[in-house]
Each structure stands twice: as structure tokens, then as C-alpha cells.
Design a protein around this motif. Structure first.
Motif, PDB file in Angstrom:
ATOM      1  N   ASP A  63      38.704  46.991  30.484  1.00  0.00           N
ATOM      2  CA  ASP A  63      39.012  45.535  29.866  1.00  0.00           C
ATOM      3  C   ASP A  63      40.407  45.013  30.164  1.00  0.00           C
ATOM      4  O   ASP A  63      41.355  45.612  29.692  1.00  0.00           O
ATOM      5  CB  ASP A  63      38.763  45.906  28.199  1.00  0.00           C
ATOM      6  N   GLY A  64      40.476  44.089  30.880  1.00  0.00           N
ATOM      7  CA  GLY A  64      41.723  43.576  31.418  1.00  0.00           C
ATOM      8  C   GLY A  64      42.438  44.765  32.179  1.00  0.00           C
ATOM      9  O   GLY A  64      42.136  45.173  33.324  1.00  0.00           O
ATOM     10  N   SER A  95      38.220  40.818  29.067  1.00  0.00           N
ATOM     11  CA  SER A  95      37.778  40.721  30.510  1.00  0.00           C
ATOM     12  C   SER A  95      37.189  41.949  31.119  1.00  0.00           C
ATOM     13  O   SER A  95      37.832  42.651  31.436  1.00  0.00           O
ATOM     14  CB  SER A  95      39.007  40.365  31.359  1.00  0.00           C
ATOM     15  N   ALA A 124      34.003  40.007  36.594  1.00  0.00           N
ATOM     16  CA  ALA A 124      34.681  40.366  35.292  1.00  0.00           C
ATOM     17  C   ALA A 124      34.000  39.193  34.475  1.00  0.00           C
ATOM     18  O   ALA A 124      33.683  37.874  34.583  1.00  0.00           O
ATOM     19  CB  ALA A 124      36.075  40.005  34.927  1.00  0.00           C
ATOM     20  N   GLU A 126      34.482  37.361  31.070  1.00  0.00           N
ATOM     21  CA  GLU A 126      35.586  37.008  30.064  1.00  0.00           C
ATOM     22  C   GLU A 126      35.107  36.397  28.836  1.00  0.00           C
ATOM     23  O   GLU A 126      34.156  35.374  28.918  1.00  0.00           O
ATOM     24  CB  GLU A 126      36.374  36.242  30.802  1.00  0.00           C
TER      25      GLU A 126
END
Length: 282
Positions: A63-64, A95, A124, A126
Motif C-alpha cells: 500500500d504505497g 495505492s 495500482a 488508488e
């Protein structure tokens, strides 16, 4: 030898489930769409195995910049490298994507060796999770009791203060009436004093003419016989009115400087009267 045996057993038991053709491109999906905080969802990922051989892969879910978790999985040739991870949704920007961080080729009779693929990451996803609006809590029984107690106290205070306010208003109205009466009484006293002063002056004038005192040569302003002038009558009226007005002022103001002023005026009046009595009469 043990790794090879483990690989063969894993393929034997899981082969039917994993024996599906590879996807055209990497995919990422959820058991249900993340919509609110503290929601638990399962994230799935599938990345095509394009190495041309069986592989042993480590799949990470990210996540990111934060790694949510990872797992190691096996994939047959031309079959997706897939896996899943349970994730508790949190508030904020997200993301989500999956990637392969360690990929090894597994061949029969050989030790695993590193291998590479052109595509090792999913696209990804988002999205943003917003914190829910705070829910107004219901009033507790204690709070309701406190509110009722406050209302009763206010009602009691109103009942007690009502008669006090009414009595105060009556007292103020009575005081206003008394002040009006005193004002009217003072006005009557002033008018009475003026009338008495005028009557006394008239009596003095009549008595002086009856005693034979005459006023002659009015055109020339000369007075013969007993001296008679308005200076001896008019000042007495205004002096009395002045004393009466000052007396009223002292009664209303009740200040020491007003008392001093009236004393000085009385001394001046006495001085004038004393000088008048000593004036010779021709």
C-alpha cells in the motif's frame, strides 16, 4: 533432494487447482470493495508466469510505500502466480498493488535458480477512505435527570423571584407617587410664599400713605417726606424666594457645600438689612 521432493508433492496435490492458463496481464481484485474504515477484505493478485518453467515466487502486497504482507507460492509453467492477503481497511489515501520480489526457477532434479520476467507487478488501485461523521450519542439517563433537575430549579427560582419583583415594582411606583406629591407641595408653598410677600408689601405701602407720608415730584425723581422706594419692598420678595429655593435645594441635595452657600447668603442679607436700618430718613 528434500526441496525437490517437496516441490513434487506440492505439484501433485495442488496441480489440479493451479492448472489454469495464464492471464493476459497481471490482475488485482478484492473479495469486496473497500468502503469504510475497519472493514476486512481479502486482496487477490495474479501475475502471469512467462518464464517457460515452474517457479517458486515470493509475492508481496503493498500500500504505497508500506508492505501489507507477503507469501511464497508455486506456479506451473504458463499458469498465473497468484495469492491473497486479508487486510483491514484504514482511513486515508491508498495505492494497493502486488509484486514479485523473489522468483526462482524450479526444474526436476536441479536446485532452484533465479529467473526473471518482464512483468512482475500489478497495476495500482488508488482510492481514499474517509472517516465517518461522528454519530451523536443518545442522552444518558443521568444527563436526562440533570436536565430535569435544572428545569425544576429554574421554575422554583422563577416562582420565588416573581413576587419579589412585583413588590419591588410596587415600592418604586409608590415612591414615584410620593415624589410627585412632594413636588406639588413645594410648588404650593412657593406660590403661597410669593402671595404672602406681595400682601405684606401692599400693607406696608398702604400704612405709609395713611400716616401722611407723601411722594412728590415724581417727574424729577425726588422723594419728599418719608422715603419710599421699591428697593425696600421688591428685594424682600426675591430674598424670601431665594431663601426658600435654597432651603429646598439643601433639603434635596443634603450636601455640606449647599449649607455653606445658604449661610453666606443669609449673612449677606443680614448685612444689607443692617445697613438699611442705619440709613437716615429725611
Amino acid at each position: 533432494m528434500n526441496k525437490l521432493l517437496f516441490t513434487l508433492l506440492f505439484i501433485f496435490w495442488t496441480g489440479p487447482a493451479m492448472a489454469q492458463s495464464a492471464s493476459a496481464e497481471p490482475r488485482l481484485w478484492y473479495s469486496e470493495l473497500p468502503q469504510e474504515p475497519n472493514q476486512t477484505v481479502r486482496i487477490y493478485a495474479a501475475i502471469p508466469n512467462t518464464t517457460g518453467s515452474d517457479v517458486l515466487a515470493k509475492l508481496e502486497f503493498v500500500d504505497g510505500d508500506q508492505v501489507l504482507g507477503s507469501l511464497t507460492t508455486l506456479a506451473l509453467v504458463d499458469v498465473d502466480i497468484n495469492g491473497w492477503l486479508d487486510w483491514t481497511v484504514s482511513v486515508g489515501d491508498h495505492s494497493i498493488f502486488a509484486r514479485i520480489v523473489d522468483l526462482q526457477k524450479s526444474e526436476i532434479g536441479l536446485d532452484p535458480s533465479e529467473v526473471s520476467m518482464a512483468v512482475t507487478t500489478t497495476a495500482a488501485h488508488e482510492f481514499v477512505i474517509v472517516a465517518p461523521a461522528p454519530v451523536a450519542s443518545e442522552t444518558s439517563d443521568d444527563e436526562k435527570t440533570n436536565v430535569e433537575t435544572i428545569k425544576e430549579s429554574l421554575s422554583t427560582a422563577r416562582d420565588v423571584a416573581g413576587p419579589i419583583f412585583s413588590r419591588t415594582r410596587e415600592i418604586l411606583e409608590a415612591g414615584s407617587e410620593k415624589l410627585a406629591e412632594r413636588r406639588d407641595r413645594l410648588q404650593e408653598d412657593i406660590e403661597s410664599a410669593v402671595a404672602e410677600a406681595a400682601a405684606e408689601d401692599s400693607e406696608v405701602l398702604l400704612s405709609s400713605t395713611e400716616d401722611g407720608e407723601t411722594i412728590e415730584d415724581r417727574e424729577d425723581g425726588e422723594v419728599k417726606g418719608a422715603e419710599f422706594s421699591t428697593e425696600q419692598t421688591l428685594p424682600s420678595v426675591w430674598q424670601r424666594l431665594g431663601v426658600l429655593a435654597l432651603g429646598v435645594g439643601v433639603w434635596l441635595l443634603k450636601t455640606w457645600w449647599a449649607v455653606v452657600i445658604i449661610i453666606l447668603i443669609l449673612i449677606r442679607m443680614l448685612f444689607k438689612i443692617f445697613r438699611r436700618k442705619r440709613r437716615p430718613v429725611y
